[in-house]
Enzyme design. Structure first.
Site, PDB file in Angstrom:
ATOM      1  N   SER A   1     -34.702 -10.323 -23.131  1.00 25.54           N
ATOM      2  CA  SER A   1     -34.594  -9.052 -23.847  1.00 25.54           C
ATOM      3  C   SER A   1     -35.949  -8.732 -24.454  1.00 25.54           C
ATOM      4  O   SER A   1     -36.789  -9.628 -24.638  1.00 25.54           O
ATOM      5  CB  SER A   1     -33.562  -9.192 -24.966  1.00 25.54           C
ATOM      6  OG  SER A   1     -33.578  -8.050 -25.814  1.00 25.54           O
TER       7      SER A   1
ATOM      8  N   TYR B   1     -28.907 -12.471 -32.554  1.00 19.50           N
ATOM      9  CA  TYR B   1     -29.275 -12.068 -31.183  1.00 19.50           C
ATOM     10  C   TYR B   1     -30.751 -12.360 -30.922  1.00 19.50           C
ATOM     11  O   TYR B   1     -31.116 -12.927 -29.885  1.00 19.50           O
ATOM     12  CB  TYR B   1     -28.978 -10.582 -30.986  1.00 19.50           C
ATOM     13  CG  TYR B   1     -29.254 -10.087 -29.578  1.00 19.50           C
ATOM     14  CD1 TYR B   1     -28.364 -10.356 -28.541  1.00 19.50           C
ATOM     15  CD2 TYR B   1     -30.404  -9.355 -29.286  1.00 19.50           C
ATOM     16  CE1 TYR B   1     -28.608  -9.902 -27.249  1.00 19.50           C
ATOM     17  CE2 TYR B   1     -30.653  -8.900 -27.999  1.00 19.50           C
ATOM     18  CZ  TYR B   1     -29.756  -9.167 -26.984  1.00 19.50           C
ATOM     19  OH  TYR B   1     -30.005  -8.711 -25.707  1.00 19.50           O
TER      20      TYR B   1
HETATM   21  N1  LIG Z   1     -28.342  -3.061 -22.697  1.00 27.56           N
HETATM   22  C1  LIG Z   1     -29.476  -3.352 -23.334  1.00 27.56           C
HETATM   23  O1  LIG Z   1     -30.051  -2.512 -24.052  1.00 27.56           O
HETATM   24  C2  LIG Z   1     -30.090  -4.717 -23.190  1.00 27.56           C
HETATM   25  C3  LIG Z   1     -31.388  -4.914 -23.690  1.00 27.56           C
HETATM   26  C4  LIG Z   1     -31.978  -6.168 -23.555  1.00 27.56           C
HETATM   27  C5  LIG Z   1     -31.281  -7.207 -22.938  1.00 27.56           C
HETATM   28  N2  LIG Z   1     -30.014  -7.003 -22.475  1.00 27.56           N
HETATM   29  C6  LIG Z   1     -29.329  -8.139 -21.859  1.00 27.56           C
HETATM   30  O2  LIG Z   1     -28.892  -7.773 -20.570  1.00 27.56           O
HETATM   31  C7  LIG Z   1     -27.816  -8.643 -20.192  1.00 27.56           C
HETATM   32  C8  LIG Z   1     -26.722  -7.798 -19.577  1.00 27.56           C
HETATM   33  O3  LIG Z   1     -26.179  -6.943 -20.563  1.00 27.56           O
HETATM   34  P1  LIG Z   1     -25.804  -5.418 -20.260  1.00 27.56           P
HETATM   35  O4  LIG Z   1     -26.638  -4.580 -21.141  1.00 27.56           O
HETATM   36  O5  LIG Z   1     -25.796  -5.172 -18.808  1.00 27.56           O
HETATM   37  O6  LIG Z   1     -24.331  -5.336 -20.898  1.00 27.56           O
HETATM   38  P2  LIG Z   1     -22.902  -5.565 -20.238  1.00 27.56           P
HETATM   39  O7  LIG Z   1     -21.958  -5.785 -21.337  1.00 27.56           O
HETATM   40  O8  LIG Z   1     -22.620  -4.484 -19.259  1.00 27.56           O
HETATM   41  O9  LIG Z   1     -23.121  -6.898 -19.417  1.00 27.56           O
HETATM   42  C9  LIG Z   1     -22.900  -8.171 -19.978  1.00 27.56           C
HETATM   43  C10 LIG Z   1     -21.902  -8.902 -19.118  1.00 27.56           C
HETATM   44  O10 LIG Z   1     -21.754 -10.229 -19.619  1.00 27.56           O
HETATM   45  C11 LIG Z   1     -20.393 -10.564 -19.512  1.00 27.56           C
HETATM   46  N3  LIG Z   1     -20.059 -11.604 -20.466  1.00 27.56           N
HETATM   47  C12 LIG Z   1     -20.149 -11.542 -21.823  1.00 27.56           C
HETATM   48  N4  LIG Z   1     -19.703 -12.683 -22.370  1.00 27.56           N
HETATM   49  C13 LIG Z   1     -19.323 -13.476 -21.337  1.00 27.56           C
HETATM   50  C14 LIG Z   1     -18.785 -14.773 -21.254  1.00 27.56           C
HETATM   51  N5  LIG Z   1     -18.514 -15.518 -22.342  1.00 27.56           N
HETATM   52  N6  LIG Z   1     -18.512 -15.294 -20.033  1.00 27.56           N
HETATM   53  C15 LIG Z   1     -18.752 -14.559 -18.908  1.00 27.56           C
HETATM   54  N7  LIG Z   1     -19.279 -13.322 -18.929  1.00 27.56           N
HETATM   55  C16 LIG Z   1     -19.549 -12.797 -20.125  1.00 27.56           C
HETATM   56  C17 LIG Z   1     -19.640  -9.279 -19.803  1.00 27.56           C
HETATM   57  O11 LIG Z   1     -18.327  -9.326 -19.278  1.00 27.56           O
HETATM   58  C18 LIG Z   1     -20.526  -8.240 -19.127  1.00 27.56           C
HETATM   59  O12 LIG Z   1     -20.114  -7.995 -17.786  1.00 27.56           O
HETATM   60  C19 LIG Z   1     -27.402  -9.383 -21.469  1.00 27.56           C
HETATM   61  O13 LIG Z   1     -27.926 -10.694 -21.423  1.00 27.56           O
HETATM   62  C20 LIG Z   1     -28.083  -8.588 -22.567  1.00 27.56           C
HETATM   63  O14 LIG Z   1     -28.357  -9.375 -23.698  1.00 27.56           O
HETATM   64  C21 LIG Z   1     -29.416  -5.768 -22.575  1.00 27.56           C
END
Ligand SMILES: NC(=O)c1ccc[n+]([C@@H]2O[C@H](COP(=O)([O-])OP(=O)(O)OC[C@H]3O[C@@H](n4cnc5c(N)ncnc54)[C@H](O)[C@@H]3O)[C@@H](O)[C@H]2O)c1
Length: 248
Positions: free
Chosen positions: A130, A143
């Site tokens: 991130s 986080y």
């Molecule tokens: N969206 C943002 O702004 C952003 C920014 C920086 C980093 N991220 C990172 O990107 C990655 C993906 O997140 P996203 O933004 O696509 O959100 P998202 O919620 O669409 O994707 C996260 C996925 O992780 C799965 N998940 C959560 N807990 C779980 C568990 N215990 N076991 C199995 N699966 C689990 C959820 O079901 C979901 O499908 C994450 O690691 C997040 O921290 C996101």
């Protein structure tokens, strides 16, 4: 590929399929399995906080596809910038366990389960970090510290797994997804992209002047999975944040 049902993970799955990769999609909820199967993925349902989930995904890749080239640890949860002063000590304990279990232990389990198969193929691990792996303010204390720890984990595993297996990360900036929070903080049903004012406030800090779409990041996951195009890259975490980290 964990976190494959939604957001960035779903976009990476689609991109990998377009690149003719064979994908094991790891999802938490059974209800997400059918759509991914229909798209041609093998599906493993489980919690990344359980070692058996990663072990099952690796076994499925070997059984269905004859091996594993890349383990992508992408599942994650957020904390909606919740300040520790606003958490009771019990909440802080439970939220620490929950967030670090998904964001860090889930990646450790994936790497541990995959390393044997990856050494056979000279494959790689790719973790989703991130902007919060590089700066304060991309989340709250839990986080941010989980994603800084993840960056350290990528660096350490890169040294432990070299020269056979490369370990790298992609560090997205603010992205329009339904990223959820910690249930210990009462945020399990909250979604990042449901909060328009928060998204607008984030956009105002981004030099590229827009929030990312999940597809903006997928090319880096292709690059890092490539034995030829990133053959000498290991221990790196690539920002894909529209310049956010430069500006804050
Ligand atoms: N969206 C943002 O702004 C952003 C920014 C920086 C980093 N991220 C990172 O990107 C990655 C993906 O997140 P996203 O933004 O696509 O959100 P998202 O919620 O669409 O994707 C996260 C996925 O992780 C799965 N998940 C959560 N807990 C779980 C568990 N215990 N076991 C199995 N699966 C689990 C959820 O079901 C979901 O499908 C994450 O690691 C997040 O921290 C996101």
């Amino acid at each position: 590929m964990t976190g494959a049902a939604s957001g960035i993970g779903r976009a990476v799955v689609h991109r990998y399929l377009r690149e003719d990769a064979q994908v094991v999609a790891v999802v938490r909820d059974d209800g997400d399995a059918a759509a991914l199967r229909a798209e041609g993925c093998e599906v493993v349902v489980g919690d990344v906080g359980e070692y058996a989930t990663a072990a099952g995904a690796v076994a499925r890749a070997r059984d269905a596809f004859g091996g594993l080239d890349a383990y992508v640890a992408n599942a994650g949860i957020w904390d909606f910038h919740k300040r520790i002063e606003k958490q009771t000590p019990d909440q802080l304990t439970a939220a620490f366990d929950e967030i670090f279990r998904v964001n860090l232990l889930g990646v450790l389990f994936g790497a541990r389960a995959a390393i044997g198969a990856l050494r056979e193929t000279r494959g790689c691990v790719i973790a989703t970090g991130s902007n919060a792996s590089f700066r304060a303010g991309g989340g709250g204390a839990l986080y941010t510290s989980s994603k800084f720890a993840l960056r350290g984990l990528v660096m350490q595993l890169a040294t432990e797994f070299a020269p056979d297996v490369r370990v790298n990360g992609v560090a997205p900036g603010a992205t329009a997804t339904g990223l959820a929070g910690a249930s210990a903080l009462g945020q399990a049903a909250r979604r990042l992209n449901a909060d328009a004012s928060r998204m607008d406030a984030m956009r105002d800090h981004i030099p590229m002047a827009r929030i990312a779409q999940p597809e903006d990041h997928t090319g880096l996951y292709v690059l890092l999975a490539s034995r030829t195009d990133s053959a000498y890259v290991t221990g790196a975490m690539f920002l894909s944040d529209g310049g956010l980290t430069l500006a804050t």
